[in-house]
Design an enzyme around this catalytic site. Structure first.
Site, PDB file in Angstrom:
ATOM      1  N   LYS A 191       0.404  -1.263  -0.512  1.00 11.90           N
ATOM      2  CA  LYS A 191       0.101  -0.037   0.413  1.00 11.90           C
ATOM      3  C   LYS A 191       0.568   1.023   0.018  1.00 11.90           C
ATOM      4  O   LYS A 191       2.399   1.425  -0.138  1.00 11.90           O
ATOM      5  CB  LYS A 191      -0.700   0.229   0.860  1.00 11.90           C
ATOM      6  CG  LYS A 191      -2.135  -1.482   1.141  1.00 11.90           C
ATOM      7  CD  LYS A 191      -2.878  -1.555   0.183  1.00 11.90           C
ATOM      8  CE  LYS A 191      -3.762  -2.231   0.235  1.00 11.90           C
ATOM      9  NZ  LYS A 191      -4.416  -2.819  -1.195  1.00 11.90           N
ATOM     10  N   ASN A 192       0.109   2.208  -0.206  1.00 14.70           N
ATOM     11  CA  ASN A 192       1.337   4.070  -0.718  1.00 14.70           C
ATOM     12  C   ASN A 192       1.724   3.992   1.052  1.00 14.70           C
ATOM     13  O   ASN A 192       2.134   4.666   1.274  1.00 14.70           O
ATOM     14  CB  ASN A 192      -0.071   5.218  -0.642  1.00 14.70           C
ATOM     15  CG  ASN A 192      -0.269   5.024  -2.009  1.00 14.70           C
ATOM     16  OD1 ASN A 192      -0.495   3.360  -2.898  1.00 14.70           O
ATOM     17  ND2 ASN A 192      -0.868   6.440  -2.547  1.00 14.70           N
TER      18      ASN A 192
END
Length: 370
Positions: A191-192
């Site tokens: 994920k970011n």
């Protein structure tokens, strides 16, 4: 043979944090603060504040965040068993599993050309059974929350956010995760904002919801040896919270680097058989994924692999066509079904070089996709 241009290179992504991560691990080993250490609360406070939400609680994963968010509303009386949840089929299966785990009914709605819930179709799909909208901010772009808020308010529905792919994304200047009644995030490593293992959290401005998620994740017990509900063992462990706390100050910068890669793709990909991702507001998108479409998806994927470019598909089988959900296979969701046959995710990350991006563009433009 490893790809020269991998889809995601976590080694390079984490290289700047390596010494800090070692210090964090040493600290936790020295004081044995593995569960519910103060750093967990510190991170959740910081992330809630970042997302413009009042409260947050950590859980074991993104799936747990979705499941316990829904279960909390169920116990609080807003989502009775058998209630309908309006949701896209064009999403990762975890979104739907959370609904099933709570004996709720997925009411599948098609997406628009932006791959996000179409508010008009949502409203037309509402039945007396409907009690909630579970919106997915897919690929790093917020859904049209103004329109969905209006639908939810008009029909007295809960508006819940699956923000697993949208850390830092905005809608009209407001952070994703603060645009509905509650939101669920994943901290899966890709994920970011990713941990070094599984993790997730629920955000809400309603303290009752957050407290109920806390209780449910603590074996259903508001305090030790006093179980009130059939709960779960689901907490964001303190080591992962520490790693995330170290990365959070860099999230906006990393998202800006993702946008820079995306801008190169948008400007550089000119192959007439490629459909570029539709974008409502470039500066509010965080490009968790950069997803193109082509009728020759499988051929392009093989062609890119021959040039040592790794790609992925998010997602090749719509949820309503999964074997688990065979009773929904008769539903016709034309955009969802067509897009799932055409989408292809290109490499994108904060550490992707200009040279790598230009090479990928050159190869795509040279592909014969007639």
């Amino acid at each position: 043979m490893p790809y020269q241009y991998p889809f995601l290179d976590l080694n390079t992504l984490h290289a700047p944090y390596k010494e800090r991560f070692k210090q964090i691990l040493d600290h936790h080993l020295d004081d044995s603060s593995f569960i519910n250490a103060p750093i967990s609360a510190d991170f959740l406070h910081a992330f809630s504040h970042y997302c413009q939400s009042d409260y947050g609680i950590g859980v074991n994963s993104g799936l747990d965040a979705l499941t316990l968010m829904l279960r909390a509303y169920q116990i609080l009386g807003a989502l009775p068993k058998g209630a309908g949840v309006l949701v896209p089929s064009f999403t990762f299966i975890a979104t739907i599993l959370a609904i099933l785990h709570n004996d709720l009914i997925p009411q599948f709605v098609d997406v628009g050309v932006d791959y996000l819930l179409d508010p008009k179709l949502v409203e037309s799909a509402i039945t007396p059974q409907s009690k909630a909208i579970l919106v997915v901010h897919l690929y790093g772009q917020s859904a049209n929350m103004r329109a969905l808020q209006a639908v939810a308010q008009k029909h007295q529905l809960l508006l819940l956010e699956d923000a697993a792919q949208a850390h830092g994304a905005l809608f009209e200047g407001q952070k994703v995760g603060s645009l509905g009644h509650a939101s669920a995030f994943s901290f899966y490593p890709s994920k970011n904002l990713g941990a070094l293992g599984d993790g997730g959290c629920v955000l809400s401005s309603d303290p009752q919801v957050i407290e109920m998620v806390r209780i449910l994740g603590n074996d259903g017990a508001p305090r030790r040896d006093h179980a009130l509900y059939a709960g779960f063992n689901s907490r964001l462990d303190s080591l992962q919270a520490s790693f995330l706390h170290a990365k959070l100050p860099h999230l906006d910068c990393d998202n800006a680097k993702r946008r820079a890669v995306a801008q190169l793709y948008l400007e550089g990909i000119t192959n007439p058989h490629i459909v570029l991702p539709p974008i409502r507001n470039f500066d509010e998108h965080v490009f968790h994924l950069f997803v193109i479409r082509t009728h020759a998806r499988d051929r392009l994927q093989k062609y890119l692999a021959k040039h040592s470019i790794e790609t992925s598909i998010h997602y090749p089988i719509p949820c309503h066509l999964q074997p688990l959900l065979s009773t929904y296979s008769h539903i016709d969701l034309p955009n969802t079904q067509r897009f799932s046959q055409e989408i292809l995710s290109l490499p994108i990350s904060p550490t992707q070089s200009l040279e790598a991006t230009r090479f990928i563009i050159e190869v795509i433009n040279g592909a014969c996709l007639k």
